[in-house]
Design an enzyme around this catalytic site. Structure first.
Site, PDB file in Angstrom:
ATOM      1  N   LYS A 220       0.852  -1.210   0.063  1.00  0.00           N
ATOM      2  CA  LYS A 220      -0.221   0.189   0.074  1.00  0.00           C
ATOM      3  C   LYS A 220       0.968   1.390   0.010  1.00  0.00           C
ATOM      4  O   LYS A 220       1.916   1.382   0.810  1.00  0.00           O
ATOM      5  CB  LYS A 220      -0.832  -0.041   1.279  1.00  0.00           C
ATOM      6  CG  LYS A 220      -1.953  -1.059   1.215  1.00  0.00           C
ATOM      7  CD  LYS A 220      -2.824  -1.025   0.147  1.00  0.00           C
ATOM      8  CE  LYS A 220      -3.939  -2.130   0.122  1.00  0.00           C
ATOM      9  NZ  LYS A 220      -4.976  -2.006  -0.724  1.00  0.00           N
ATOM     10  N   ASP A 248      -0.035  -0.022  -4.573  1.00  0.00           N
ATOM     11  CA  ASP A 248      -1.575   0.343  -4.584  1.00  0.00           C
ATOM     12  C   ASP A 248      -1.894   1.531  -3.690  1.00  0.00           C
ATOM     13  O   ASP A 248      -1.854   1.824  -2.661  1.00  0.00           O
ATOM     14  CB  ASP A 248      -2.302  -0.753  -3.887  1.00  0.00           C
ATOM     15  CG  ASP A 248      -3.823  -0.603  -3.981  1.00  0.00           C
ATOM     16  OD1 ASP A 248      -4.167   0.239  -4.459  1.00  0.00           O
ATOM     17  OD2 ASP A 248      -4.687  -1.854  -3.401  1.00  0.00           O
ATOM     18  N   GLU A 274      -1.721   0.432  -8.893  1.00  0.00           N
ATOM     19  CA  GLU A 274      -3.167  -0.072  -8.772  1.00  0.00           C
ATOM     20  C   GLU A 274      -4.083   1.346  -7.994  1.00  0.00           C
ATOM     21  O   GLU A 274      -3.415   1.855  -7.240  1.00  0.00           O
ATOM     22  CB  GLU A 274      -3.464  -1.216  -7.532  1.00  0.00           C
ATOM     23  CG  GLU A 274      -4.663  -1.335  -7.306  1.00  0.00           C
ATOM     24  CD  GLU A 274      -5.102  -2.880  -6.647  1.00  0.00           C
ATOM     25  OE1 GLU A 274      -3.880  -3.459  -6.613  1.00  0.00           O
ATOM     26  OE2 GLU A 274      -5.945  -2.973  -5.982  1.00  0.00           O
ATOM     27  N   GLU A 301     -11.613  -2.314  -8.401  1.00  0.00           N
ATOM     28  CA  GLU A 301     -12.525  -2.988  -7.121  1.00  0.00           C
ATOM     29  C   GLU A 301     -13.467  -1.877  -6.790  1.00  0.00           C
ATOM     30  O   GLU A 301     -14.444  -2.331  -6.566  1.00  0.00           O
ATOM     31  CB  GLU A 301     -11.469  -3.207  -5.961  1.00  0.00           C
ATOM     32  CG  GLU A 301     -10.896  -1.715  -5.270  1.00  0.00           C
ATOM     33  CD  GLU A 301      -9.860  -2.000  -4.270  1.00  0.00           C
ATOM     34  OE1 GLU A 301      -8.916  -2.534  -4.614  1.00  0.00           O
ATOM     35  OE2 GLU A 301     -10.367  -1.498  -3.138  1.00  0.00           O
ATOM     36  N   ASP A 324     -14.512  -6.909  -9.330  1.00  0.00           N
ATOM     37  CA  ASP A 324     -14.840  -7.304  -7.979  1.00  0.00           C
ATOM     38  C   ASP A 324     -16.280  -8.168  -8.018  1.00  0.00           C
ATOM     39  O   ASP A 324     -16.713  -7.897  -8.833  1.00  0.00           O
ATOM     40  CB  ASP A 324     -14.960  -6.065  -7.251  1.00  0.00           C
ATOM     41  CG  ASP A 324     -15.460  -6.316  -5.573  1.00  0.00           C
ATOM     42  OD1 ASP A 324     -14.553  -6.113  -4.782  1.00  0.00           O
ATOM     43  OD2 ASP A 324     -16.522  -6.556  -5.243  1.00  0.00           O
ATOM     44  N   HIS A 351      -9.840  -8.338  -7.788  1.00  0.00           N
ATOM     45  CA  HIS A 351      -9.870  -7.974  -6.511  1.00  0.00           C
ATOM     46  C   HIS A 351     -10.483  -8.867  -5.549  1.00  0.00           C
ATOM     47  O   HIS A 351     -11.361  -9.323  -5.646  1.00  0.00           O
ATOM     48  CB  HIS A 351     -10.606  -6.622  -6.281  1.00  0.00           C
ATOM     49  CG  HIS A 351     -10.728  -6.105  -4.767  1.00  0.00           C
ATOM     50  ND1 HIS A 351     -12.117  -5.799  -4.277  1.00  0.00           N
ATOM     51  CD2 HIS A 351      -9.819  -5.626  -4.147  1.00  0.00           C
ATOM     52  CE1 HIS A 351     -11.813  -5.330  -2.957  1.00  0.00           C
ATOM     53  NE2 HIS A 351     -10.627  -5.367  -2.794  1.00  0.00           N
TER      54      HIS A 351
END
Lengths: 434, 434
Positions: A220, A248, A274, A301, A324, A351
Site C-alpha cells: 500500500k 496500490d 493500482e 475494485e 470485484d 480484487h
C-alpha cells in the site's frame, strides 16, 4: 432437477471488528471493519443459497435493507424460473422502476443486487452439485450468453462476438483444467503491506511470505512520497527484484499527482500501479497510463458496473482489470466484464480480500481461464489472509496458488456460529466488550 | 453574525403518490412517486435550514437513513465552523472512512450528502437574510473557491483558473441582475410531454402551454420509433418550427440504437437530444454526438459527481450540461460543475421537476449567469408544473421565465401541513385510502 421453490430470503448485517488491529488499512480506508450484507435463500428443500456483499462497517445496514427489498423478486418462485432467464432476473433487480433512481446500477443498490444474485448462483451450483466454476465452465455458451445483459455494452461487445469467444475457447479446456488441478491458480499476497503496518512489520511479513512460497507481493502506498519509496525498498530488500511487487494507492491522488507519484515509484519497478486516482476517472487513468508508459495501470475494485469497465477498455486506460465479485451486480455482470476483457485482450486479476472476496473470485478466475481467456499470462488472484476461518469451505492456498474449490456452490457460506457471533449490533462480538 | 449552533437534524421520508396519475412517467421511469429525503437542521435560534434530495418512492428510506448517519458531522457545531471551511465539511460527508466504500460519491450516500449540504446552505442564506443566489453571487471569489473540492478535477480546472473565471466575470454583474429582475431567467416546460400521456392530451397541453407564453417544450421519447415521431409531429403542429422542441429518451437506448434513433428524430429538428443512453457512458455520448452532429446532445440528471462531468466535458461528449441540484453532493459540488462548464464553454441547463428541483435550480442558474457564464445564450431552466403548492416560497413563472426568488434561503422549505400529510408511511396521504 432444478425445481426448487424459493420460500424466503434472510439478510444479515455481519461485521467483524478488524479496525481494532489496523487490518486492511490503506491510504484512504483508514479503519475498516470488514463487514457484509449476507443473504440466505431458503427453499422448500434442505438446500440454501448464500451470498454476500462486502462493506466496511457503517452503512452495511443500508445494503441489508436494500437487499431485503430486492428479495421480493426472488421469493415465491422456482429456481428454474430464474436460471432459465437469468438475464431477466438480474435486470429485474437492477431496473426496478423506483429503486433505479438511486443508481442506476451503482452504490448501495448495486451492492445489494450483487449479494442476492450471487446467492442464487450459489444455490444453483449446489442443486447441480458442482462448484460454481465448474457449473459455469460446463454451461453451453448459448446458455451463458442468456445470463448476460448486453444493454449499454453491445457497442463494444455484441452478443454474437461474446458467443464466438466462448465457443472457440472451449478448445483445450480439459488440458487447462488438468493444469489447475495440478498447480492451482497463481496468486499474490497483500497481507504483508498494509498502510498501517510499521516498516519492521512489513519487513518481517515480506520475509515470511517469501518463505511460504509467495512470488507476487502488494504494498500500500499513497503516504508521504519518501515513506512510500522507503517502504517499497524494504520489501524489495526482502523479496529481491525477480519476484513481483505491486503498489496500490487506493485512489489517493488526483490525475496530475498520480502521474508524478507513479513516475517516482517506477524506481521500485512495480508490476502494476493500482488505483492511482478516482475509480470514476476513465480518462484520468488513460492519461496516467499514457504519461507513465513504464508502469502498468490497474483498477477495478471500485468500478461499479460493466458500462464503466467497457469505457476503461475502450479508452485503453488500464493494463490490468481488477473486477470485484460484489461491487458489480454479481456473477452475471462479471461474465460480461470477463468477456469484454478478453475481447480487448486485457488480463483480469480480481480484487479480493475483505471478507469472502477470495472465496468468491477464485471461481471467476478459474472460469476465465477455462472458458474465456485460456491464458494465465499476467494473471494472478489477490489473496489476503483474513477471516477465512469463518467459512465452511474456505480457500486453500499452496505455494502461492489457489487450489481448485471442490465443494458445490460459490464457497461463500459462513459458519453458523460466526453469523451469530458477528451479527451487528447484537452478536457477542459487538454487544460485549471482549 | 453567523454563530448559530446546530442542535439537531431531523430527516423525514416524504412521498407524494404521483404514480396514480402517470405524472412524471417516461420511457424508463414508469411509475414514479415523487419523493424526498427531507432534512431540517435545528439550531439554538428560530432559524432552521431545509434541504432535500429527490427520489422516486421506494428506497427513500435508504437515503433518509444515510442522511441521519451523516448528520453527525453537522450536529453540535456552529454554523460558522462549517461555512468558514465549507470544503472540509463537504469532504467529511463524502469521505467518511467506512461509508465511502458504498460509493464513493455516488448513489444513496451521495444523495444523502446532498440533502444535508443543501440544508446547510439554506440555513446560511437565511442567516445572511439573502436568497441563495444572492449569497453566492455576493461572496468573494476566494471564498467561493474555498467551498469547492478540487480533488480529482484539478487536471481540468486548477483552483487558480476557477478563481480567474470568477474574478473576471464580476464585470457587468449589475446589468445582468437588472435584466433578470426585469425579465426573469428563461425556462422550458416538460409538463406537456410525459410518456404516459395520450396523444390527445399532449396536443391539448402543448396548445395550452403555448398560450401561457412558453417557447421551449420537451417531449419524452424512447417508445416505438414511429410513435415517437408521431407524438413529436403533434407537438410541432401545435408549437410550430420556430419555438424549440427538445426530446428526452431517459437512458432508454444502447449507444448504437441511440445513434439510429437520434438520426430519425432529427426530422423533428430537436433543440437537443437528452439522455440518449446510460448516464455513465461518457464515451458513448461522445460517439453519439460525433455520429449525429446535426443534433445537440444533453445529459446530466443522473451524472453522479464532478468527476463524471469533468470527463463528459473533456471527451466533448455533450452540448448541454444538465446538472442536478441533489444528485451530486449539493451546492458545493455544483459550484465546481458550473465552473468546469464555463471553462469548457458548455451551457448549463439544469434538470428540474420532481419535487423541489425547480425551487432549487433557479438559484444555481441565476448564480451561473451573474457570476460565471455571464450569458443566457442556449440556456434555459427546466420547469415542470407539479407539487409547487407544497412549498413556502414556490417558484414564480411569468411568460416562460423564472422570476428571481426574493425570500432568504434556498426556497426548498415545504409547508408543515404537507410534511405531515405526505410523511411515509404514516401520513394521511398514505395511511388512509383517499
Amino acid at each position: 432437477m432444478n425445481d426448487l421453490f424459493i420460500t424466503a430470503v434472510r439478510v444479515i448485517d455481519l461485521r467483524f471488528p478488524t479496525s481494532r488491529e489496523n487490518i486492511g488499512s490503506d491510504a484512504v480506508n483508514k479503519d475498516p471493519d470488514y463487514s457484509a450484507a449476507y443473504c440466505i435463500i431458503e427453499t422448500n428443500s434442505d438446500l440454501r443459497g448464500h451470498g454476500l456483499s462486502f462493506t466496511l462497517g457503517r452503512g452495511t445496514d443500508l445494503v441489508v435493507q436494500a437487499a431485503e427489498y430486492l428479495s421480493r423478486y426472488a421469493v415465491n418462485r422456482t429456481l428454474s424460473s430464474i436460471t432459465e432467464d437469468f438475464r431477466a432476473f438480474a435486470r429485474q433487480l437492477t431496473d426496478d422502476t423506483q429503486f433505479r433512481w438511486l443508481g442506476p446500477e451503482k452504490g448501495v443498490i448495486q451492492l445489494a443486487a450483487a449479494a442476492l444474485i450471487n446467492a442464487v448462483w450459489d444455490l444453483y451450483a449446489r442443486v447441480e452439485s458442482k462448484p460454481l466454476w465448474q457449473l459455469l465452465s460446463e454451461m453451453e455458451p448459448a446458455q451463458l450468453i442468456k445470463a448476460i445483459d448486453f444493454r449499454y455494452i453491445d457497442d463494444a461487445l455484441p452478443p454474437e462476438e461474446a458467443l464466438d469467444i466462448l465457443t472457440t475457447r472451449r478448445q483445450g479446456q480439459a488440458e487447462r483444467l488438468a493444469l489447475l488441478r495440478k498447480e492451482g491458480y497463481p496468486a499474490y499476497t497483500t497481507s504483508a503491506g498494509w498502510f498501517g503496518y510499521s516498516e519492521e512489520k512489513i519487513r518481517r511479513l515480506s520475509r515470511e511470505a517469501l518463505a511460504d512460497g509467495w512470488t507476487y507481493f502488494k504494498l500500500k502506498v499513497g503516504g508521504d512520497a519518501a515513506d512510500d519509496l522507503r517502504r517499497g525498498h524494504i520489501v524489495r530488500e526482502e523479496i529481491g527484484w525477480v519476484n513481483k511487487l505491486m503498489v496500490d494507492a487506493n485512489q489517493k491522488w488526483g490525475v496530475l499527482e498520480a502521474v508524478t507519484r507513479t513516475r517516482q515509484l517506477a524506481e521500485l519497478q512495480p508490476w502494476w500501479m493500482e488505483e492511482p486516482t478516482n475509480p470514476d476517472d476513465i480518462l484520468g487513468h488513460a492519461r496516467i497510463r499514457r504519461e507513465v508508459p513504464e508502469v502498468r495501470i490497474a483498477t477495478g475494485e471500485h468500478v461499479h458496473n460493466r458500462i464503466m469497465f467497457k469505457q476503461l477498455l475502450q479508452a485503453q486506460a488500464i493494463d490490468v482489470l481488477q473486477l470485484d465479485s460484489c461491487r458489480v451486480a454479481g456473477v452475471n455482470e462479471n461474465l460480461a466484464i470477463i468477456l469484454m476483457a478478453a475481447k480487448f485482450n486485457v488480463p483480469v486479476c480480481p480484487h479480493a480480500g475483505g471478507v469472502g472476496l477470495c472465496e468468491y473470485v477464485q471461481h471467476l478466475s478459474v472460469f476465465d481461464f477455462l472458458s474465456v481467456s485460456a491464458s494465465l499470462e499476467n494473471r494472478v488472484i489477490e489473496f489476503v489472509d483474513h477471516l477465512h476461518e469463518h467459512f465452511v469451505d474456505p480457500v486453500r492456498i499452496r505455494n502461492g496458488h489457489y487450489l481448485l474449490p471442490e465443494q458445490p456452490g460459490y464457497s461463500i457460506e459462513i459458519r453458523k456460529e460466526s453469523l451469530t457471533r458477528f451479527a451487528f449490533p447484537h452478536g457477542a462480538a459487538w454487544s460485549t466488550s471482549e
